[in-house]
Design an enzyme around this catalytic site. Sequence first.
Site, PDB file in Angstrom:
ATOM      1  N   ASN A 228      45.392   1.222  71.213  1.00 42.24           N
ATOM      2  CA  ASN A 228      45.377   0.957  69.768  1.00 42.24           C
ATOM      3  C   ASN A 228      45.333  -0.550  69.523  1.00 42.24           C
ATOM      4  O   ASN A 228      45.349  -1.332  70.473  1.00 42.24           O
ATOM      5  CB  ASN A 228      46.589   1.611  69.093  1.00 42.24           C
ATOM      6  CG  ASN A 228      47.882   1.094  69.682  1.00 42.24           C
ATOM      7  OD1 ASN A 228      48.190  -0.087  69.588  1.00 42.24           O
ATOM      8  ND2 ASN A 228      48.634   1.986  70.331  1.00 42.24           N
ATOM      9  N   LYS A 307      34.671   6.762  87.984  1.00 43.58           N
ATOM     10  CA  LYS A 307      34.158   6.536  86.627  1.00 43.58           C
ATOM     11  C   LYS A 307      33.440   7.797  86.123  1.00 43.58           C
ATOM     12  O   LYS A 307      32.574   8.341  86.832  1.00 43.58           O
ATOM     13  CB  LYS A 307      33.192   5.348  86.675  1.00 43.58           C
ATOM     14  CG  LYS A 307      32.748   4.882  85.337  1.00 43.58           C
ATOM     15  CD  LYS A 307      31.858   3.668  85.443  1.00 43.58           C
ATOM     16  CE  LYS A 307      31.205   3.429  84.103  1.00 43.58           C
ATOM     17  NZ  LYS A 307      30.097   2.505  84.187  1.00 43.58           N
ATOM     18  N   ILE A 325      59.752   7.196  73.862  1.00 37.63           N
ATOM     19  CA  ILE A 325      60.630   6.270  74.593  1.00 37.63           C
ATOM     20  C   ILE A 325      61.926   6.028  73.825  1.00 37.63           C
ATOM     21  O   ILE A 325      63.027   6.132  74.371  1.00 37.63           O
ATOM     22  CB  ILE A 325      59.893   4.943  74.868  1.00 37.63           C
ATOM     23  CG1 ILE A 325      58.655   5.224  75.730  1.00 37.63           C
ATOM     24  CG2 ILE A 325      60.815   3.929  75.548  1.00 37.63           C
ATOM     25  CD1 ILE A 325      57.677   4.087  75.842  1.00 37.63           C
ATOM     26  N   LYS A 355      62.588   9.765  60.470  1.00 33.03           N
ATOM     27  CA  LYS A 355      62.487   9.288  61.865  1.00 33.03           C
ATOM     28  C   LYS A 355      63.831   8.772  62.371  1.00 33.03           C
ATOM     29  O   LYS A 355      64.191   8.979  63.523  1.00 33.03           O
ATOM     30  CB  LYS A 355      61.449   8.164  61.909  1.00 33.03           C
ATOM     31  CG  LYS A 355      60.476   8.289  63.041  1.00 33.03           C
ATOM     32  CD  LYS A 355      59.269   7.404  62.845  1.00 33.03           C
ATOM     33  CE  LYS A 355      58.157   8.165  62.160  1.00 33.03           C
ATOM     34  NZ  LYS A 355      56.914   7.421  62.080  1.00 33.03           N
TER      35      LYS A 355
HETATM   36  O1  C5P Z   1      56.890   8.627  65.968  1.00 32.79           O
HETATM   37  P1  C5P Z   1      56.403   7.233  65.681  1.00 32.79           P
HETATM   38  O2  C5P Z   1      55.363   6.742  66.663  1.00 32.79           O
HETATM   39  O3  C5P Z   1      55.957   7.006  64.273  1.00 32.79           O
HETATM   40  O4  C5P Z   1      57.710   6.335  65.849  1.00 32.79           O
HETATM   41  C1  C5P Z   1      57.657   4.936  65.895  1.00 32.79           C
HETATM   42  C2  C5P Z   1      58.859   4.409  66.631  1.00 32.79           C
HETATM   43  O5  C5P Z   1      59.073   5.130  67.834  1.00 32.79           O
HETATM   44  C3  C5P Z   1      58.638   2.993  67.079  1.00 32.79           C
HETATM   45  O6  C5P Z   1      59.904   2.382  67.159  1.00 32.79           O
HETATM   46  C4  C5P Z   1      58.004   3.168  68.441  1.00 32.79           C
HETATM   47  O7  C5P Z   1      58.163   2.020  69.268  1.00 32.79           O
HETATM   48  C5  C5P Z   1      58.768   4.353  68.963  1.00 32.79           C
HETATM   49  N1  C5P Z   1      58.010   5.203  69.877  1.00 32.79           N
HETATM   50  C6  C5P Z   1      58.388   5.276  71.217  1.00 32.79           C
HETATM   51  N2  C5P Z   1      57.706   6.117  72.060  1.00 32.79           N
HETATM   52  C7  C5P Z   1      56.694   6.866  71.618  1.00 32.79           C
HETATM   53  C8  C5P Z   1      56.301   6.795  70.270  1.00 32.79           C
HETATM   54  C9  C5P Z   1      56.978   5.946  69.422  1.00 32.79           C
HETATM   55  O8  C5P Z   1      59.320   4.598  71.629  1.00 32.79           O
HETATM   56  N3  C5P Z   1      56.033   7.663  72.448  1.00 32.79           N
END
Ligand code: C5P
Length: 419
Positions: A228, A307, A325, A355
């Site tokens: 991204n 590839k 995470i 969230k």
């Molecule tokens: O669920 P979403 O992506 O909107 O949540 C955003 C928050 O969760 C951010 O703090 C992002 O760093 C964390 N996050 C994470 N691992 C993921 C997805 C999001 O730590 N796989």
Amino acid sequence: MVSFALLSDSYSRKSVTVLGHLFQRNVVLGVSGGIAAYKSAELIRQLKTRGADVRVVMTRGAREFITPLTLQALSGHPVHADLLDPEAELGMGHIELARWADLLLVAPATADLLARLAQGRADDLLTTVALACPAPLMLAPAMNQQMWRNTATQDNLQRLQARGVHMVGPAAGEQACGDVGPGRMEDPAIIAAAAASLFESGELAGRRVVITAGPTREALDPVRYISNHSSGRMGYALARAAAEAGARTTLISGPVDLHTPEGVERVDVVSAEDMLEASLSRLTDCDIFIACAAVADYRPADVAGDKIKKNEERMTLELVRNPDIVAAVSAHPQRPFTVGFAAETRDLLSYARDKLERKGLDMIVANDVSAEGIGFNSQENAVTVLWDGAEEALPRSGKQQIARDIITRLARRYRETVT
Ligand code: C5P
């Protein structure tokens, strides 16, 4: 026997750290008339490197040693020299200049200047600005070693220190006059660090902060990946702000094109799984975890060993969910104070609060990424910080300032939670 002070405040070569910034700080640099005035040119550079806006006031004596033009070119502002100069007063008058300053730093400060400041005189522009200036005053004395040792100078010094004036230096060594002893102006780098240390908050002193930042890359084959547009700037700005607030700071960073902030440990990772492993492995020594990374939600189910060839008109990729995470960190038995981010394009606060609860966070920073010029990949941001039952909006500002504001709120909430 004459007693004299050397390195008369807490700013010694050992105690001044390399950390510390002067972003959005206005420094009036007073230059008085000693041979060390030539070092003011380097000092301006050092102050500006740390982010300060610098305006220079020179005494008549200083102008004999270095030209105003040099200091004007380096500071980027006209040099202020005369108290009774109608043109200069029209631009920024001496009272305005005194009010503009977040710090009045005088380097070099000669024996004569120390004497005039100690007496509270206002017989030139620099002493007048000093009297009219509500900001802290820091002096970097520079003079012949015998003048420094002289009881008159030491008396002046004590009077100034008793009023809360900060001193940096002088250093000892060989002097321009051939003498050896105390009285050399301290190194410009050390003076700039001492100036920055005045603004360090220390609100996270001794705390261990781990921050994830940037995007992750999820490999499709040896040459392609899903990712991204996250620049990592917000996470890096937070790491800098945490380090400035005194925290031992680790950045767990996806691939970005940014310099590691001073004093910050950086661990480079590529995929979400790498980032999860790096994060969990640091929880034994972590008080605060800030998840700022834009982690890819999905990764290819299989990574091709070679590839992938473009044989077909259509191709379907099978993706699997990546681990969350921040949720894994907050659910961990060695759970630190856990902070997440919510980047949303609509219903910002309700999604953010959802969230906060769903991921078991202590705090969440909500960020409207649909607004023009803020958030993702831009220089500015405007956020709302939410926690259990409360929220606070932080106005639009540069990412570094927002990062500092977030760290201040976070440190306050952290203290409330742990005590
Ligand atoms: O669920 P979403 O992506 O909107 O949540 C955003 C928050 O969760 C951010 O703090 C992002 O760093 C964390 N996050 C994470 N691992 C993921 C997805 C999001 O730590 N796989």
